[in-house]
Design an enzyme around this catalytic site. Structure first.
Site, mmCIF file in Angstrom:
data_model
loop_
_atom_site.group_PDB
_atom_site.id
_atom_site.type_symbol
_atom_site.label_atom_id
_atom_site.label_comp_id
_atom_site.label_asym_id
_atom_site.label_seq_id
_atom_site.Cartn_x
_atom_site.Cartn_y
_atom_site.Cartn_z
ATOM 1 N N LYS A 146 0.818 -1.219 0.000
ATOM 2 C CA LYS A 146 0.000 0.000 0.000
ATOM 3 C C LYS A 146 0.846 1.261 0.000
ATOM 4 O O LYS A 146 0.452 2.266 -0.595
ATOM 5 C CB LYS A 146 -0.971 -0.004 1.187
ATOM 6 C CG LYS A 146 -2.085 -1.019 1.007
ATOM 7 C CD LYS A 146 -3.278 -0.743 1.871
ATOM 8 C CE LYS A 146 -4.416 -1.685 1.499
ATOM 9 N NZ LYS A 146 -5.581 -1.570 2.335
ATOM 10 N N LYS A 182 -4.793 -8.741 -6.334
ATOM 11 C CA LYS A 182 -6.079 -9.047 -5.683
ATOM 12 C C LYS A 182 -7.153 -8.031 -6.075
ATOM 13 O O LYS A 182 -6.844 -6.864 -6.348
ATOM 14 C CB LYS A 182 -5.914 -9.166 -4.166
ATOM 15 C CG LYS A 182 -6.039 -7.914 -3.382
ATOM 16 C CD LYS A 182 -6.146 -8.200 -1.875
ATOM 17 C CE LYS A 182 -6.307 -6.849 -1.188
ATOM 18 N NZ LYS A 182 -6.826 -6.857 0.135
ATOM 19 N N LYS A 210 -10.831 -2.556 -3.526
ATOM 20 C CA LYS A 210 -11.740 -1.400 -3.589
ATOM 21 C C LYS A 210 -11.059 -0.189 -4.197
ATOM 22 O O LYS A 210 -11.688 0.636 -4.833
ATOM 23 C CB LYS A 210 -12.159 -0.995 -2.171
ATOM 24 C CG LYS A 210 -12.873 -2.031 -1.384
ATOM 25 C CD LYS A 210 -13.278 -1.384 -0.062
ATOM 26 C CE LYS A 210 -13.543 -2.402 0.998
ATOM 27 N NZ LYS A 210 -12.619 -2.276 2.139
HETATM 28 N N1 AQP Z 1 -9.712 -9.828 -3.145
HETATM 29 C C1 AQP Z 1 -10.099 -10.361 -2.018
HETATM 30 N N2 AQP Z 1 -10.336 -11.697 -1.924
HETATM 31 C C2 AQP Z 1 -10.753 -12.254 -0.758
HETATM 32 N N3 AQP Z 1 -10.971 -11.551 0.373
HETATM 33 C C3 AQP Z 1 -10.748 -10.229 0.328
HETATM 34 N N4 AQP Z 1 -10.869 -9.258 1.261
HETATM 35 C C4 AQP Z 1 -10.528 -8.069 0.709
HETATM 36 N N5 AQP Z 1 -10.183 -8.238 -0.574
HETATM 37 C C5 AQP Z 1 -10.309 -9.569 -0.850
HETATM 38 C C6 AQP Z 1 -11.318 -9.505 2.623
HETATM 39 O O1 AQP Z 1 -12.407 -8.634 2.882
HETATM 40 C C7 AQP Z 1 -12.382 -8.266 4.268
HETATM 41 C C8 AQP Z 1 -12.538 -6.792 4.380
HETATM 42 O O2 AQP Z 1 -11.428 -6.151 3.773
HETATM 43 P P1 AQP Z 1 -11.145 -4.636 4.099
HETATM 44 O O3 AQP Z 1 -12.081 -3.791 3.405
HETATM 45 O O4 AQP Z 1 -11.131 -4.409 5.537
HETATM 46 O O5 AQP Z 1 -9.669 -4.384 3.642
HETATM 47 P P2 AQP Z 1 -8.821 -4.775 2.412
HETATM 48 O O6 AQP Z 1 -8.365 -6.184 2.546
HETATM 49 O O7 AQP Z 1 -7.738 -3.780 2.358
HETATM 50 O O8 AQP Z 1 -9.790 -4.646 1.157
HETATM 51 P P3 AQP Z 1 -9.472 -4.058 -0.236
HETATM 52 O O9 AQP Z 1 -10.593 -4.333 -1.135
HETATM 53 O O10 AQP Z 1 -8.130 -4.474 -0.713
HETATM 54 O O11 AQP Z 1 -9.495 -2.510 0.041
HETATM 55 P P4 AQP Z 1 -8.430 -1.423 -0.337
HETATM 56 O O12 AQP Z 1 -8.353 -1.393 -1.826
HETATM 57 O O13 AQP Z 1 -9.034 -0.172 0.246
HETATM 58 O O14 AQP Z 1 -7.151 -1.803 0.298
HETATM 59 C C9 AQP Z 1 -11.073 -8.779 4.855
HETATM 60 O O15 AQP Z 1 -11.334 -9.946 5.627
HETATM 61 C C10 AQP Z 1 -10.251 -9.122 3.653
HETATM 62 O O16 AQP Z 1 -9.402 -10.206 3.909
#
Ligand code: AQP
Length: 333
Positions: free
Chosen positions: A114, A198, A201
């Site tokens: 990140k 992955k 968001k």
């Molecule tokens: N691609 C993914 N596949 C499986 N699980 C996922 N999670 C996130 N992306 C995937 C799981 O969703 C839960 C909530 O995630 P989060 O929003 O708290 O944080 P994150 O992992 O940082 O999600 P993003 O989508 O990647 O957000 P950004 O882009 O803002 O960093 C967690 O249990 C995570 O494992």
């Protein structure tokens, strides 16, 4: 013994199929088991580790609660609240950051990903994010934490922090060392545009992910445009392993149909992607459409969503404030 389940989702908008299959679908399953006490937290303190527009943050908090409820989490069975409203989280995070070691945090791959090349400009919050996550989990004596595969390393760090605190202050089992609940298969859903990244968001391209608020046409269009290779679908798992985009799409299909990867491979071996993508679109639309419609309906009732958060905060605060009081006594405040 009842299992105590805790997990969080950041209100950073664009909740997607990865969040659903990696985490939220499992939350629903755990919520439905009367043997579990579940707490699902909208982790807004985590969200501000990267810059957020305050108005959007507020509406993203509502959207996250609406997504939980629309997916099937029952606020009468599970506690749903937002982290910033229970002050023990920030307090415990500070105390635990005096227990966690720099060396441990330096190994966290999510920070490296990140922060990117310009680490000097990343916030201190982004760096110490896993310590706050440990505080979230440990305050509630959580025994199990359902997360996607990407959070595995943070959970290991949480376990290390719990053990070090117990050892340093010589109190066995004060913090429960939690177990991760990570599905063996399909626990990491990848971008529709790059099978090695992955689904996320914050990815700029809308075509990289299926949002839980997408309508049917958007879903069909995104799947149609999803990156693939030119070969027909493989007939063995070994071959699938070498083709990340095909693996991701077959994985999504398998996860939504509760099939093993092998069963899905057998079904589509030798077929071309256009035929497979049509079937996949049907399955995704079938699962996401009712959720998407419910989210939209719930977002029209902000009073209901605020009530869920208020009730949840009261229950969470009751548990967390008792634990933080004990932490104060232990550290000598
Ligand atoms: N691609 C993914 N596949 C499986 N699980 C996922 N999670 C996130 N992306 C995937 C799981 O969703 C839960 C909530 O995630 P989060 O929003 O708290 O944080 P994150 O992992 O940082 O999600 P993003 O989508 O990647 O957000 P950004 O882009 O803002 O960093 C967690 O249990 C995570 O494992």
């Amino acid at each position: 013994m009842k299992k105590k389940i805790f997990s969080g989702v950041q209100p950073t908008g664009n909740l997607h199929l990865g969040n659903y299959l990696g985490a939220i679908k499992n939350f629903v399953y755990l919520n439905n088991d009367t043997q579990n006490e579940c707490i699902f937290c909208v982790v807004d303190l985590h969200a501000i580790t990267v810059s957020q527009n305050p108005k959007e943050l507020k509406s993203n908090i509502h959207e996250t609660v609406a997504t939980f409820v629309a997916s099937g989490i029952d606020p009468k069975k599970s506690i749903i609240f937002n982290q910033s409203q229970v002050s023990a989280h920030s307090e415990a995070a500070w105390i635990l950051s005096c227990v966690a070691r720099m060396g441990w945090l330096n190994r966290m791959t999510q920070f490296k990903e990140k922060a990117g090349k310009d680490k000097e400009k990343a916030s201190i919050g982004l760096y110490s994010y896993p310590v706050l996550m440990a505080a979230d989990i440990l305050l509630y004596d959580s025994t199990h934490v359902p997360v996607g595969d990407d959070q595995k390393q943070h959970l290991e760090l949480c376990r290390d922090i719990a053990q070090k605190f117990n050892n340093d202050y010589k109190i066995d089992n004060f913090f429960i060392v939690p177990e991760p609940l990570i599905k063996k298969e399909f626990s990491r859903i990848m971008s529709l545009k790059d099978g090695l990244k992955k689904m996320s968001k914050s990815e700029v391209s809308e075509l990289s992910r299926i949002n839980l608020t997408d309508d049917n046409d958007q879903i069909i269009n995104k799947i149609k445009k999803a990156k693939t290779d030119t070969l027909p679908l493989p007939s063995t798992t070994e071959e699938l392993e070498k083709r990340p985009e095909a693996k991701n799409l077959i994985g999504i299909y398998s996860s939504l149909t509760n099939n093993t990867l092998q069963k899905s491979i057998d079904k589509f071996a030798g077929k071309n992607f256009s035929e497979f993508k049509e079937k996949l679109s049907d399955i995704v639309v079938n699962e996401i459409n009712p959720i998407s419609l419910k989210i939209k309906k719930l977002l029209d009732d902000k009073v209901f969503l605020e009530k869920i958060l208020k009730d949840g905060c009261e229950k969470a605060d009751e548990i967390a404030s008792k634990k933080i009081k004990k932490i104060h006594e232990i550290v000598g405040f």
